[in-house]
Design a protein around this motif. Structure first.
Motif, PDB file in Angstrom:
ATOM      1  N   LEU A   1       0.835  -1.213   0.000  1.00  0.00           N
ATOM      2  CA  LEU A   1       0.000   0.000   0.000  1.00  0.00           C
ATOM      3  C   LEU A   1       0.866   1.258   0.000  1.00  0.00           C
ATOM      4  CD1 LEU A   1      -2.818  -1.083   2.494  1.00  0.00           C
ATOM      5  CD2 LEU A   1      -2.865  -1.099  -0.021  1.00  0.00           C
ATOM      6  N   GLY A   2       1.967   1.212   0.756  1.00  0.00           N
ATOM      7  CA  GLY A   2       2.891   2.348   0.765  1.00  0.00           C
ATOM      8  C   GLY A   2       3.529   2.563  -0.595  1.00  0.00           C
ATOM      9  N   GLY A   3       3.852   1.454  -1.280  1.00  0.00           N
ATOM     10  CA  GLY A   3       4.432   1.555  -2.615  1.00  0.00           C
ATOM     11  C   GLY A   3       3.463   2.167  -3.609  1.00  0.00           C
ATOM     12  N   ILE A   4       2.184   1.767  -3.529  1.00  0.00           N
ATOM     13  CA  ILE A   4       1.173   2.328  -4.429  1.00  0.00           C
ATOM     14  C   ILE A   4       0.978   3.815  -4.150  1.00  0.00           C
ATOM     15  CG2 ILE A   4      -1.294   2.280  -5.010  1.00  0.00           C
ATOM     16  CD1 ILE A   4      -1.175  -0.783  -4.559  1.00  0.00           C
ATOM     17  N   THR A   5       0.943   4.177  -2.868  1.00  0.00           N
ATOM     18  CA  THR A   5       0.797   5.589  -2.503  1.00  0.00           C
ATOM     19  C   THR A   5       1.993   6.412  -2.966  1.00  0.00           C
ATOM     20  OG1 THR A   5      -0.482   4.945  -0.536  1.00  0.00           O
ATOM     21  CG2 THR A   5       0.431   7.174  -0.563  1.00  0.00           C
ATOM     22  N   LEU A   6       3.191   5.874  -2.739  1.00  0.00           N
ATOM     23  CA  LEU A   6       4.408   6.564  -3.169  1.00  0.00           C
ATOM     24  C   LEU A   6       4.455   6.686  -4.690  1.00  0.00           C
ATOM     25  CD1 LEU A   6       7.175   7.819  -2.541  1.00  0.00           C
ATOM     26  CD2 LEU A   6       8.128   5.491  -2.476  1.00  0.00           C
ATOM     27  N   ALA A   7       4.002   5.635  -5.390  1.00  0.00           N
ATOM     28  CA  ALA A   7       3.988   5.669  -6.852  1.00  0.00           C
ATOM     29  C   ALA A   7       3.074   6.770  -7.357  1.00  0.00           C
ATOM     30  CB  ALA A   7       3.544   4.310  -7.399  1.00  0.00           C
ATOM     31  N   TYR A   8       1.890   6.901  -6.761  1.00  0.00           N
ATOM     32  CA  TYR A   8       0.948   7.918  -7.222  1.00  0.00           C
ATOM     33  C   TYR A   8       1.467   9.315  -6.900  1.00  0.00           C
ATOM     34  CZ  TYR A   8      -3.454  10.202  -8.319  1.00  0.00           C
ATOM     35  OH  TYR A   8      -4.414  11.002  -8.884  1.00  0.00           O
ATOM     36  N   ALA A   9       2.045   9.478  -5.708  1.00  0.00           N
ATOM     37  CA  ALA A   9       2.629  10.778  -5.348  1.00  0.00           C
ATOM     38  C   ALA A   9       3.792  11.119  -6.271  1.00  0.00           C
ATOM     39  CB  ALA A   9       3.090  10.750  -3.890  1.00  0.00           C
ATOM     40  N   SER A  10       4.619  10.117  -6.589  1.00  0.00           N
ATOM     41  CA  SER A  10       5.754  10.332  -7.497  1.00  0.00           C
ATOM     42  C   SER A  10       5.275  10.744  -8.878  1.00  0.00           C
ATOM     43  CB  SER A  10       6.598   9.058  -7.606  1.00  0.00           C
ATOM     44  OG  SER A  10       7.092   8.656  -6.347  1.00  0.00           O
ATOM     45  N   LEU A  11       4.195  10.121  -9.330  1.00  0.00           N
ATOM     46  CA  LEU A  11       3.637  10.440 -10.640  1.00  0.00           C
ATOM     47  C   LEU A  11       3.189  11.897 -10.703  1.00  0.00           C
ATOM     48  CD1 LEU A  11       2.412   9.357 -13.442  1.00  0.00           C
ATOM     49  CD2 LEU A  11       0.260   9.234 -12.157  1.00  0.00           C
ATOM     50  N   LYS A  12       2.396  12.309  -9.707  1.00  0.00           N
ATOM     51  CA  LYS A  12       1.768  13.624  -9.752  1.00  0.00           C
ATOM     52  C   LYS A  12       2.726  14.756  -9.380  1.00  0.00           C
ATOM     53  CE  LYS A  12      -2.209  12.289 -11.168  1.00  0.00           C
ATOM     54  NZ  LYS A  12      -2.620  12.657 -12.545  1.00  0.00           N
ATOM     55  N   TRP A  13       3.605  14.520  -8.434  1.00  0.00           N
ATOM     56  CA  TRP A  13       4.461  15.598  -7.914  1.00  0.00           C
ATOM     57  C   TRP A  13       5.854  15.612  -8.517  1.00  0.00           C
ATOM     58  CZ3 TRP A  13       2.964  14.404  -2.140  1.00  0.00           C
ATOM     59  CH2 TRP A  13       1.631  14.777  -1.948  1.00  0.00           C
ATOM     60  N   TYR A  14       6.197  14.564  -9.243  1.00  0.00           N
ATOM     61  CA  TYR A  14       7.552  14.499  -9.793  1.00  0.00           C
ATOM     62  C   TYR A  14       7.563  14.098 -11.274  1.00  0.00           C
ATOM     63  CZ  TYR A  14      12.160  12.598 -10.875  1.00  0.00           C
ATOM     64  OH  TYR A  14      13.343  12.305 -11.492  1.00  0.00           O
ATOM     65  N   ASP A  15       7.051  12.914 -11.584  1.00  0.00           N
ATOM     66  CA  ASP A  15       7.208  12.370 -12.936  1.00  0.00           C
ATOM     67  C   ASP A  15       6.532  13.237 -13.990  1.00  0.00           C
ATOM     68  OD1 ASP A  15       8.104  10.465 -14.820  1.00  0.00           O
ATOM     69  OD2 ASP A  15       6.176   9.438 -14.774  1.00  0.00           O
ATOM     70  N   GLU A  16       5.268  13.539 -13.805  1.00  0.00           N
ATOM     71  CA  GLU A  16       4.552  14.346 -14.800  1.00  0.00           C
ATOM     72  C   GLU A  16       5.135  15.754 -14.939  1.00  0.00           C
ATOM     73  OE1 GLU A  16       0.158  12.169 -14.836  1.00  0.00           O
ATOM     74  OE2 GLU A  16       0.426  14.050 -13.719  1.00  0.00           O
ATOM     75  N   PRO A  17       5.426  16.464 -13.835  1.00  0.00           N
ATOM     76  CA  PRO A  17       6.043  17.794 -13.989  1.00  0.00           C
ATOM     77  C   PRO A  17       7.417  17.749 -14.651  1.00  0.00           C
ATOM     78  CG  PRO A  17       5.111  17.557 -11.782  1.00  0.00           C
ATOM     79  CD  PRO A  17       5.054  16.206 -12.420  1.00  0.00           C
ATOM     80  N   VAL A  18       8.236  16.754 -14.297  1.00  0.00           N
ATOM     81  CA  VAL A  18       9.580  16.666 -14.883  1.00  0.00           C
ATOM     82  C   VAL A  18       9.497  16.333 -16.369  1.00  0.00           C
ATOM     83  CG1 VAL A  18      11.753  15.358 -14.878  1.00  0.00           C
ATOM     84  CG2 VAL A  18      10.742  16.100 -12.715  1.00  0.00           C
ATOM     85  N   ARG A  19       8.598  15.426 -16.728  1.00  0.00           N
ATOM     86  CA  ARG A  19       8.445  15.101 -18.147  1.00  0.00           C
ATOM     87  C   ARG A  19       7.972  16.317 -18.941  1.00  0.00           C
ATOM     88  NH1 ARG A  19       4.488  10.826 -19.125  1.00  0.00           N
ATOM     89  NH2 ARG A  19       4.072  10.484 -16.933  1.00  0.00           N
ATOM     90  N   LYS A  20       7.074  17.084 -18.360  1.00  0.00           N
ATOM     91  CA  LYS A  20       6.593  18.304 -19.023  1.00  0.00           C
ATOM     92  C   LYS A  20       7.738  19.291 -19.214  1.00  0.00           C
ATOM     93  CE  LYS A  20       3.096  21.944 -18.599  1.00  0.00           C
ATOM     94  NZ  LYS A  20       2.002  22.502 -17.758  1.00  0.00           N
ATOM     95  N   TRP A  21       8.588  19.437 -18.185  1.00  0.00           N
ATOM     96  CA  TRP A  21       9.736  20.329 -18.262  1.00  0.00           C
ATOM     97  C   TRP A  21      10.736  19.845 -19.323  1.00  0.00           C
ATOM     98  CZ3 TRP A  21      14.983  19.523 -17.062  1.00  0.00           C
ATOM     99  CH2 TRP A  21      15.764  20.667 -17.020  1.00  0.00           C
ATOM    100  N   LEU A  22      10.966  18.501 -19.352  1.00  0.00           N
ATOM    101  CA  LEU A  22      11.898  17.948 -20.335  1.00  0.00           C
ATOM    102  C   LEU A  22      11.399  18.152 -21.760  1.00  0.00           C
ATOM    103  CD1 LEU A  22      13.031  14.582 -18.671  1.00  0.00           C
ATOM    104  CD2 LEU A  22      14.458  16.581 -19.169  1.00  0.00           C
ATOM    105  N   ARG A  23      10.095  18.047 -21.963  1.00  0.00           N
ATOM    106  CA  ARG A  23       9.552  18.251 -23.308  1.00  0.00           C
ATOM    107  C   ARG A  23       9.814  19.680 -23.801  1.00  0.00           C
ATOM    108  NH1 ARG A  23       5.400  14.776 -21.676  1.00  0.00           N
ATOM    109  NH2 ARG A  23       4.144  16.489 -20.866  1.00  0.00           N
TER     110      ARG A  23
END
Length: 370
Positions: free
Chosen positions: A344-366
């Motif tokens: 459950l912690g992994g799923i929560t961390l994954a979703y937080a990573s997606l929204k607060w890190y992965d998506e913003p960083v990918r947008k910046w890289l584009r």
């Protein structure tokens, strides 16, 4: 594993959902693995085959997304897009592994407390590129390519498959690609059936034997997925998500076959799963029809967290494995609350990573890479 898509093309939400189902099963495999005594008695016995399923999904999605775009896309553009998609979570996964590294000192990893900070940081720096570290930099003692986040090995081979696709294999005709896939299937079956353990497990060590395992595990599923994207004509299948989820779970949760006396039988089982069953699941998933908004939301959520979950769960698993190794004799009954917390912690961390890190960083890289 990846989740490329094009807004101009129909999307395959069920394939996204299946990627998430497989990612969750990978976590359960890694949580039950330290409770077993070897290959024969792990509760989620074939969970490692999820990686082969990811490779097949990746090949299918890459073919679907990029095959018809090479008339106005360069190899450099392709690689930029792959780096944008894959690399941010690779870096985060390695950083999380580095943060937890010294806190996972245990009887199973006696090396950890002897490793100087500079050496760990060097491994982190190399790991962030996804390049494998040599055995001389094995700071954990498991002979891993990526001692800070074990699952990085499959991303290394994912990149190799992407490079092979871009520099030449994309140009092959269906017939030539089919021949390549047939040869790769024979090599995969040979590996599975003749390996000492009777399985395809391996690929995470930088030596000739394990690199062969990694390449063999990558070539068939990835390019079979590519061939499938070029040849399959999806139909309309009802209840495909539920049916395919059950099928992938049945394959991955299947107990060991053949025991110690007939390990080759397990190799036959794994060959059939990877060569026949996985392409069938992807075809059925691509043909599936979403019936309700709830099903659509579930598939979207599972697809969204699949890649982040794969990259962030193992730094958490290291703590769990250390705890089990420091308390010999821990049973499943005693371990399941901790295992559930990690899941459950992994799923929560994954979703937080997606929204607060992965998506913003990918947008910046584009915006930076164009």
């Amino acid at each position: 594993m990846n989740n490329d898509s094009l807004s101009a093309k129909p999307h395959y939400p069920i394939l996204d959902g299946l990627r998430g189902v497989a990612a969750i099963i990978v976590v359960t495999f890694h949580l039950t693995e330290p409770l077993g005594t070897g290959h024969l008695d792990i509760l989620v016995n074939h969970g490692y085959l999820a990686v082969d399923f990811f490779f097949l999904l990746s090949g299918f999605v890459i073919g679907y997304a990029y095959d018809d775009r090479w008339h106005n896309m360069t190899i450099g553009t392709f690689f930029k897009r792959r780096i944008e998609r894959l690399q941010p979570m690779v870096v985060l996964g390695m950083v999380l592994g580095a943060i937890g590294f010294y806190f996972t000192d245990s009887t199973i990893w006696p090396l950890i407390h002897t490793i100087p900070l500079w050496k760990m940081l060097l491994v982190l720096l190399i790991g962030c590129t996804i390049l494998p570290v040599p055995l001389a930099l094995d700071i954990r003692g498991w002979q891993e390519m990526h001692p800070l986040n074990s699952v990085g090995w499959s991303l290394f081979f994912e990149y190799i498959a992407n490079i092979l696709y871009a520099i030449g294999i994309r140009k092959l005709s269906k017939t030539a690609l089919g021949l390549l896939v047939l040869i790769a299937a024979v090599a995969l079956a040979h590996l599975a059936i003749t390996s000492p353990a009777g399985d395809v497990s391996g690929g995470w060590t930088l030596n000739a034997e394990q690199v062969r395992v990694g390449i063999t595990r990558t070539m068939y599923p990835f390019f079979a997925g590519l061939l499938l994207s070029r040849t399959a004509k999806p139909t309309h299948i009802k209840h495909a998500f539920l049916g395919c989820s059950f099928l992938i779970a049945s394959v991955l949760y299947m107990p060991r076959i053949g025991g110690t006396d007939h390990v080759w039988m397990n190799g036959v089982y794994e060959s059939v799963c990877i060569i026949i069953v996985f392409p069938l699941i992807v075809y059925l998933g691509a043909s599936g029809v979403i019936h309700t908004q709830a099903e659509r939301r579930i598939c979207k959520f599972l697809g969204d967290i699949s890649y982040p979950l794969y990259l962030v769960h193992y730094p958490l698993v290291y703590f769990y494995v250390a705890w089990i190794s420091n308390h010999q004799g821990v049973t499943l009954v005693q371990a399941w609350p901790s295992a559930l917390l990690i899941l459950l912690g992994g799923i929560t961390l994954a979703y937080a990573s997606l929204k607060w890190y992965d998506e913003p960083v990918r947008k910046w890289l584009r915006t930076k890479l164009g």
